[in-house]
Design an enzyme around this catalytic site. Structure first.
Site, PDB file in Angstrom:
ATOM      1  N   TYR A 138      39.617  20.257 -71.272  1.00 18.68           N
ATOM      2  CA  TYR A 138      40.039  20.746 -69.955  1.00 18.68           C
ATOM      3  C   TYR A 138      39.004  21.760 -69.480  1.00 18.68           C
ATOM      4  CZ  TYR A 138      43.477  22.162 -66.366  1.00 18.68           C
ATOM      5  OH  TYR A 138      44.130  22.419 -65.189  1.00 18.68           O
ATOM      6  N   GLY A 176      40.559  30.205 -77.645  1.00 16.18           N
ATOM      7  CA  GLY A 176      41.061  29.407 -76.535  1.00 16.18           C
ATOM      8  C   GLY A 176      40.769  27.943 -76.773  1.00 16.18           C
ATOM      9  N   CYS A 177      41.315  27.405 -77.855  1.00 16.56           N
ATOM     10  CA  CYS A 177      40.923  26.071 -78.330  1.00 16.56           C
ATOM     11  C   CYS A 177      41.518  24.926 -77.531  1.00 16.56           C
ATOM     12  CB  CYS A 177      41.305  25.919 -79.797  1.00 16.56           C
ATOM     13  SG  CYS A 177      43.093  25.962 -80.120  1.00 16.56           S
ATOM     14  N   THR A 198      45.170  29.679 -79.445  1.00 14.60           N
ATOM     15  CA  THR A 198      45.606  29.387 -78.087  1.00 14.60           C
ATOM     16  C   THR A 198      46.857  30.200 -77.794  1.00 14.60           C
ATOM     17  OG1 THR A 198      46.406  27.661 -76.573  1.00 14.60           O
ATOM     18  CG2 THR A 198      46.932  27.381 -78.893  1.00 14.60           C
ATOM     19  N   ILE A 199      47.150  30.395 -76.509  1.00 11.91           N
ATOM     20  CA  ILE A 199      48.372  31.096 -76.114  1.00 11.91           C
ATOM     21  C   ILE A 199      49.379  30.103 -75.532  1.00 11.91           C
ATOM     22  CG2 ILE A 199      47.534  33.450 -75.879  1.00 11.91           C
ATOM     23  CD1 ILE A 199      47.546  31.003 -72.959  1.00 11.91           C
ATOM     24  N   GLN A 203      49.859  23.305 -76.317  1.00 13.55           N
ATOM     25  CA  GLN A 203      48.508  23.031 -76.801  1.00 13.55           C
ATOM     26  C   GLN A 203      48.448  23.132 -78.317  1.00 13.55           C
ATOM     27  OE1 GLN A 203      45.870  25.732 -74.698  1.00 13.55           O
ATOM     28  NE2 GLN A 203      45.445  24.203 -73.131  1.00 13.55           N
ATOM     29  N   CYS A 355      38.915  22.782 -55.782  1.00 13.68           N
ATOM     30  CA  CYS A 355      37.945  23.274 -56.762  1.00 13.68           C
ATOM     31  C   CYS A 355      36.679  22.426 -56.761  1.00 13.68           C
ATOM     32  CB  CYS A 355      38.575  23.295 -58.156  1.00 13.68           C
ATOM     33  SG  CYS A 355      39.816  24.594 -58.382  1.00 13.68           S
TER      34      CYS A 355
END
Length: 383
Positions: A138, A176-177, A198-199, A203, A355
């Site tokens: 991502y 942040g994997c 990760t938070i 995930q 974006c």
């Protein structure tokens, strides 16, 4: 109030708000109810006053509500940004509110670290599997030689591994994997031992499933709570959630965790200026509390902690990455339509399209930086 886009454009009201919007659009190549794919088809007469009062938040919400349509929002956004409407689209109250928030509060504190995970990344793995390629990356792909999204993501993972000079048995930390893309790649192709954090609960669950049988450990943890020492550290698409109040802490943490002869690769979206701002629509619906760093922010935070070895910009590659995700959403949405509303679909279409337009207009950048702790010898970065 919502509008049904199937009814077609409505007659434009003769109002002051409409005339102001038309003046803002003049010279951009974007018109109201025009015939070009990037023209705005108005489906609700109150659109103009809503946008003037609420800025980009009102524009995005109005699209989610069906108040306007545009076949190529990416082209519309690119033209508006190149016309200089990016900064002018934010209302004075938006700017004041965000400056007050960031002035008095640490929006990315440890207590608030899991908000973006719960609000965005935990929406559902099936949604992101519908949108992303099989690597589940991502983040921006590397399109130098690629002609497909999947190849661009594989080339990006390979580029990162080569920049880190990975070798078998190295201890690697992935801050942040995500869904385990790089952890799986590094463990499978380079036989590295990877710890990913990760938070996002969703995930973490999918990462553990994808990395079964590999020397990979996935932790649901904030980067500030980490201990240990690592030969290599990588952070792909996570720094955007760190926040300017925490940049110094972030680099202090990386310095503490990195071995003396180690390397650290930072992959992040970058801002062209150092103002502490966030688009209110993106902040509300996509990445709560996200802040894009500038080159100055990164350089100042790293100074005294790490030595900058290499800095590469391939922001133009985010345009085809986002457009490929948008194509996947359109092609695969029927698989998940029963689980997600049409409004969620429009939210994602708007987010990806705007974006893409921003990167096409070079309003945003994508940087890969390599740092060391000042190890001896020359570093030659692959491309």
């Amino acid at each position: 109030m919502t509008s049904d886009p199937r009814i077609g454009p409505v007659p434009l009201p003769d109002s002051r708000a409409r005339r102001v919007v038309e003046q803002l659009l003049e010279g951009s190549g974007v018109t109201l109810n025009g015939s070009a794919d990037w023209d705005i088809q108005v489906h609700h007469p109150d659109l103009f006053s809503r946008v003037l009062h609420q800025g980009t938040l009102g524009l995005g919400e109005a699209y989610m509500d069906g108040w306007w349509e545009c076949p190529r929002i990416d082209e519309m956004a690119c033209r508006l940004l190149m016309h200089g409407l990016g900064e002018r689209a934010h209302t004075p109250s938006e700017r004041l509110m965000y400056r007050l928030q960031t002035g008095f509060f640490n929006l990315q504190s440890k207590a608030r670290a899991y908000i973006v995970g719960e609000a965005h990344y935990d929406l559902g793995n099936d949604l992101f599997e519908c949108m992303l390629d099989p690597t589940m990356c991502y983040s921006c792909g590397y399109w130098k030689r690629a002609n497909s999204l999947h190849q661009a993501q594989l080339d990006k993972l390979d580029l990162v591994a080569r920049k880190l000079e990975l070798e078998p048995g190295m201890r690697v930390l992935d801050i942040g994997c995500g869904w385990g893309s790089f952890a799986e790649y590094a463990a499978h192709h380079y036989r590295a031992e990877v710890t990913g954090i990760t938070i996002s609960r969703e995930q973490a669950a999918l990462s553990r499933e994808r990395c079964q049988g590999l020397p990979v450990e996935i932790l649901l943890q904030d980067y500030r709570d980490l201990d240990g020492r690592y030969d290599r550290i990588v952070s792909i698409g996570m720094f955007e959630h760190v926040g300017h109040r925490n940049y110094a802490t972030y680099f202090t943490t990386v310095e503490r965790l990195l071995e003396a002869d180690g390397l650290f690769l930072l992959h992040t979206i970058g801002s062209n200026n150092s103002d502490i701002t966030a688009d209110p629509w993106v902040n509300k619906y996509i990445f709560p509390n996200g802040v894009l760093p500038s080159a100055m922010h990164i350089a100042r935070a790293a100074e005294g902690h790490l030595l900058l070895e290499d800095w590469q910009n391939f922001g133009a590659d985010y345009d085809p990455t986002l457009m490929a995700w948008l194509a996947n959403i359109d092609a695969n949405w029927h698989q998940i339509a029963d689980a997600y509303s049409e409004r969620i679909k429009r939210m994602f279409r708007y987010y990806l399209s705007v974006c893409a337009g921003a990167f096409r207009a070079r309003d945003l950048q994508l940087w890969q930086l390599v740092f060391s702790r000042g190890r001896a010898g020359r570093y030659d970065a692959p491309r």
